[in-house]
Design a protein around this motif. Sequence first.
Motif, short mmCIF file in Angstrom:
data_model
loop_
_atom_site.label_atom_id
_atom_site.label_comp_id
_atom_site.label_asym_id
_atom_site.label_seq_id
_atom_site.Cartn_x
_atom_site.Cartn_y
_atom_site.Cartn_z
N HIS A 299 -1.21 -2.18 -2.85
CA HIS A 299 -1.38 -0.72 -2.84
C HIS A 299 -1.82 -0.19 -4.22
O HIS A 299 -2.43 -0.91 -4.98
CB HIS A 299 -0.10 -0.04 -2.32
N MET A 349 -9.82 -3.56 -0.70
CA MET A 349 -9.37 -4.89 -0.28
C MET A 349 -10.34 -5.98 -0.73
O MET A 349 -9.94 -7.01 -1.26
CB MET A 349 -9.24 -4.93 1.24
N ASP A 350 -11.63 -5.75 -0.50
CA ASP A 350 -12.59 -6.79 -0.85
C ASP A 350 -12.64 -7.04 -2.35
O ASP A 350 -12.90 -8.15 -2.79
CB ASP A 350 -13.99 -6.42 -0.33
N TYR A 383 4.02 -14.26 4.02
CA TYR A 383 3.01 -14.26 5.07
C TYR A 383 1.80 -15.09 4.65
O TYR A 383 1.35 -15.01 3.51
CB TYR A 383 2.54 -12.84 5.37
N ASP A 419 -15.27 -13.26 5.35
CA ASP A 419 -14.02 -12.87 6.01
C ASP A 419 -13.23 -14.07 6.53
O ASP A 419 -12.10 -13.90 7.00
CB ASP A 419 -14.32 -11.95 7.20
N ASP A 452 5.82 -16.15 8.08
CA ASP A 452 5.08 -15.69 9.25
C ASP A 452 3.59 -15.80 8.99
O ASP A 452 3.16 -15.88 7.83
CB ASP A 452 5.44 -14.23 9.57
N ARG A 453 2.84 -15.78 10.07
CA ARG A 453 1.38 -15.78 9.97
C ARG A 453 0.86 -14.51 10.62
O ARG A 453 1.34 -14.15 11.71
CB ARG A 453 0.82 -17.02 10.67
N ALA A 454 -0.07 -13.86 9.99
CA ALA A 454 -0.56 -12.58 10.52
C ALA A 454 -1.97 -12.35 9.99
O ALA A 454 -2.35 -12.86 8.93
CB ALA A 454 0.37 -11.45 10.08
N PRO A 455 -2.76 -11.57 10.74
CA PRO A 455 -4.14 -11.30 10.31
C PRO A 455 -4.16 -10.27 9.18
O PRO A 455 -4.47 -9.11 9.40
CB PRO A 455 -4.79 -10.76 11.59
N LEU A 456 -3.82 -10.71 8.00
CA LEU A 456 -3.70 -9.79 6.88
C LEU A 456 -5.03 -9.71 6.12
O LEU A 456 -5.57 -10.71 5.67
CB LEU A 456 -2.56 -10.22 5.95
N ARG A 457 -5.48 -8.51 5.98
CA ARG A 457 -6.81 -8.23 5.44
C ARG A 457 -7.02 -8.83 4.06
O ARG A 457 -8.06 -9.41 3.77
CB ARG A 457 -6.98 -6.71 5.40
N GLU A 460 -7.60 -12.81 4.00
CA GLU A 460 -8.64 -13.49 4.79
C GLU A 460 -9.84 -13.93 3.96
O GLU A 460 -10.46 -14.95 4.24
CB GLU A 460 -9.10 -12.56 5.93
N LEU A 468 1.00 -13.67 0.96
CA LEU A 468 1.46 -12.31 0.68
C LEU A 468 2.98 -12.33 0.75
O LEU A 468 3.56 -12.79 1.73
CB LEU A 468 0.87 -11.33 1.70
#
Lengths: 514, 193
Positions: A299, A349-350, A383, A419, A452-457, A460, A468
Amino acid sequence: MNVRTIFRFPTAVTLGLLLALAAALSSQTPAPPSLTVLSKDGRRAIPIAIVGDQEFVGLDDLVTMFQLTLREDALGAITVGYKGKTILLTPDQALASVSGRLVSLPAPPSRSGRRWLVPEEFVSRALTLIYDQRLDLRKPSRLLVVGDVRVPRIAVRYEPVAANAGRLTIDATPRTLSTVTQEADHLTVKFDADALDAPNPLLPPPPAQSLVTGVRFVDATTLAIDLGARFAGFRSTSLPMETTLRLVLDILAQAQTETPAQPAPTPAPGQPQPGPPEIPPAFGQSSSVIHTIAVDAGHGGDDDGVRTAEGVKEKDLALAIARRVRAIVEARLGLRVLLTRDDDRNVPMDERASLANNNKADLFISVHANGSMRPTTSGAAIYCAAFDKDAAQSAAAGGTERLPTFGGGLRDIEMVPWDLAQTRHLAQSEGFAEMLQQQFRDHVPLASRPIDRAPLRVLESANMPAVLIELGYLTNPEQAKLLTGDAFQNTAAQAIFDAIVRFRDTLPPGGTAR
Amino acid sequence: MSSRRLLTIGAVTIVALAAIALVLLRAPRLSSRATATPRAAAAPPPTVPAPPGRKIKARLFYVADDGTRLASVERDIAYGDGATAQAREIVAAQIAAVATPVVSAVPAGTALRAVFLTEGGEAYVDLSREVVSAHPGGTLNELLTVYTIVNALTVNLPAVTAVQLLVDGKEVETLAGHVDLRHPLAKNLSWVQ
């Protein structure tokens, strides 16, 4: 009597007098031994009387200390009572009857004037059976721990590892967290405990010119490690063992041993200080296979992240931890640490991933604090990125393109979709997450499902192992208080550092994380 | 020119005119079909009003007691005529305000703007901006918000295989800085107890 005899006589007399004087002084110097009683109410002492080679304590002292009742009948039997339960002692028997059950004692009660003395083991074998709190007698350290007081046993060892390095090992049993900080000429190790059960002296005097010149108590829960003039830096690693948490401090000397050491600058209060820039590589590694680490403070700017009612913002917490990680890693490992932001600003993010990718970082660590709709949810979680099957297959298929290079000629360039860059590193990312979990286990409260695994921006596009970390829940008032404390932030940064060291050590020599 | 040839030309002309008239008359329906992929169902009102009182059972998702996962609950929700209308009813029921002790992972005040379904099985759920502005943040919270909607549609409508969330009609990167929303997300029951 010849001349030699004349001189010998006064010498012998003088020596005898000196010895007598020393004996007289030594008989006065040592304090009478005592049993230290540690409880929630504080620290108190009970005098110890040594009869034969057995250590006794006064029964009247125990009565006062533990609110017992004491009764002696006409036949000489002694009854000790506590809340309706009794212990029966007989003067000439090394036995006690505890509510009808016989327990042995190393010696029978002994009378001293009008007092009754009982062996120390009376407490641990008999009194503990009728008392309503745990009584933990530690004879070697003459310590009696009453109730739920955290008093880990501490064992300290030091061994030179090479001409310019030494290793100090501090075992804390049961496992006890500690925080290491560097002061001007010493390291302090503060344990998360009420007191320490440690031998005196803590460490035999090390040889001259040693990197560690001594270990001493600062207060009841803090040790100071005095450092020799050649000290240049240190690295700490925590190793959880069966019931012990082992703190290993690798102490490093300056490369130029003949040059007198300059005193280290006094660190600013509360700020981890980077060590000398010329800290040699860590132990066992001729050359580190990790060169750069990207630490992403989540953030920032107008994006506060989670915000508590008291105004604590996730973005500030993330930056504070990221800075601490950078300070420790740079000081102790001499690696380059890049922060995706070092102030309060919004970073796309990028841009976060591209900073890591363009600088060929070997590891990407994004630091966050979590939020839950339930105020009781607590614990840290790690994550890793998750991709759907099609994306993973597409990335795996990959491909190379032959492209022209500067100076002429062609070169095969591996094409990785931006990505999907993380797909190639998922196994190593998950390995690093496991190491973080292990290092957190004894330092940072973990969530019920810590990985955990998650589609975190933000993960990727990272073209290196990446995780994370959510250090805890700001939506949980207790956790918010914990997370904003200096002690926790140092501990968390230390645990992340320890995981980085472990991760580095798992890489093959000359290999790379990328 | 013979009279027979004139008759033939006249018949062809009449047929052609009839065909043109037919095309012109049917044009609006063909046009509406062309825009029906993806089909849109603005909310409210539903495109095809359901018979009053008709209900179906659906599994909806709310924050579990431990706060770390979703718990599924079977509820009666309004029947929707067709997949798109039914998808809209499911999402509307899912994001509706709940009374304690039930806790929704979708921020209060979030409204459903529209649901689109493609023939490929992807659903696009357009939510109002409150899903971002009122979001409390945190990776877990965001995951639970996203998978509340994704799972509500993919679990209850077999024809829906993936869901992408839109905010105020636009694609967004994330709701609160964590979960990638640039692509449709498949059902994921690992976030459900």
